[in-house]
Design a protein around this motif. Sequence first.
Motif, PDB file in Angstrom:
ATOM      1  N   ARG A  39      34.683 -52.363  26.191  1.00 26.94           N
ATOM      2  CA  ARG A  39      35.361 -51.073  26.412  1.00 26.94           C
ATOM      3  C   ARG A  39      36.774 -51.092  25.823  1.00 26.94           C
ATOM      4  O   ARG A  39      37.214 -50.119  25.211  1.00 26.94           O
ATOM      5  CB  ARG A  39      35.415 -50.755  27.895  1.00 26.94           C
ATOM      6  CG  ARG A  39      34.085 -50.376  28.477  1.00 26.94           C
ATOM      7  CD  ARG A  39      34.220 -49.947  29.953  1.00 26.94           C
ATOM      8  NE  ARG A  39      32.914 -49.875  30.553  1.00 26.94           N
ATOM      9  CZ  ARG A  39      32.422 -50.760  31.409  1.00 26.94           C
ATOM     10  NH1 ARG A  39      33.148 -51.795  31.803  1.00 26.94           N
ATOM     11  NH2 ARG A  39      31.205 -50.633  31.895  1.00 26.94           N
ATOM     12  N   THR A  40      37.475 -52.196  25.996  1.00 27.25           N
ATOM     13  CA  THR A  40      38.843 -52.313  25.493  1.00 27.25           C
ATOM     14  C   THR A  40      38.870 -52.207  23.973  1.00 27.25           C
ATOM     15  O   THR A  40      39.654 -51.446  23.412  1.00 27.25           O
ATOM     16  CB  THR A  40      39.462 -53.655  25.941  1.00 27.25           C
ATOM     17  OG1 THR A  40      39.523 -53.665  27.374  1.00 27.25           O
ATOM     18  CG2 THR A  40      40.851 -53.853  25.373  1.00 27.25           C
ATOM     19  N   ALA A  43      38.041 -48.802  22.662  1.00 27.73           N
ATOM     20  CA  ALA A  43      39.140 -47.853  22.857  1.00 27.73           C
ATOM     21  C   ALA A  43      40.269 -48.071  21.848  1.00 27.73           C
ATOM     22  O   ALA A  43      41.299 -47.401  21.906  1.00 27.73           O
ATOM     23  CB  ALA A  43      39.679 -47.960  24.279  1.00 27.73           C
TER      24      ALA A  43
END
Length: 140
Positions: A39-40, A43
């Motif tokens: 997810r990091t 993003a």
Amino acid sequence: MLILTTFDLDDHVYRALHAGASGFLLKDITPPRLLDAIRTVAAGEALLAPTVTRRLIAAFTNRPTATRSLDGVTPREREVLTLITHGLSNSEIQATLHISRATLKTHVSRLLTKLDARDRAHLVIAGYQAGLAEESPLSR
């Protein structure tokens, strides 16, 4: 791109970062942390295994590097870059500077353009090269 490997050798890390990787983790990572890492990186953030981060910082602080100019960077962008260089997350930077998420994204986007950086990891390198690691981060 997120690299997952059993080897945290410096050469592998440097080649992965040069190839455009934004994340470099070891395969012993737990499944929940792996999901967070995905997810990091998705993003647009950068993420390195803690052992890799320590060695990368040591490599940049222990060898002489050309001083990087921050010409064209506003005082507020310099504050943001200093906090990024010190490893603060976006939410920590927002709280420290009392700015919105959109404002922070604007500052980061402008820093990427002005410093010709590919991602947040390259902003950290630029911050180190500009001597911002020696500056004390703003009070949290």
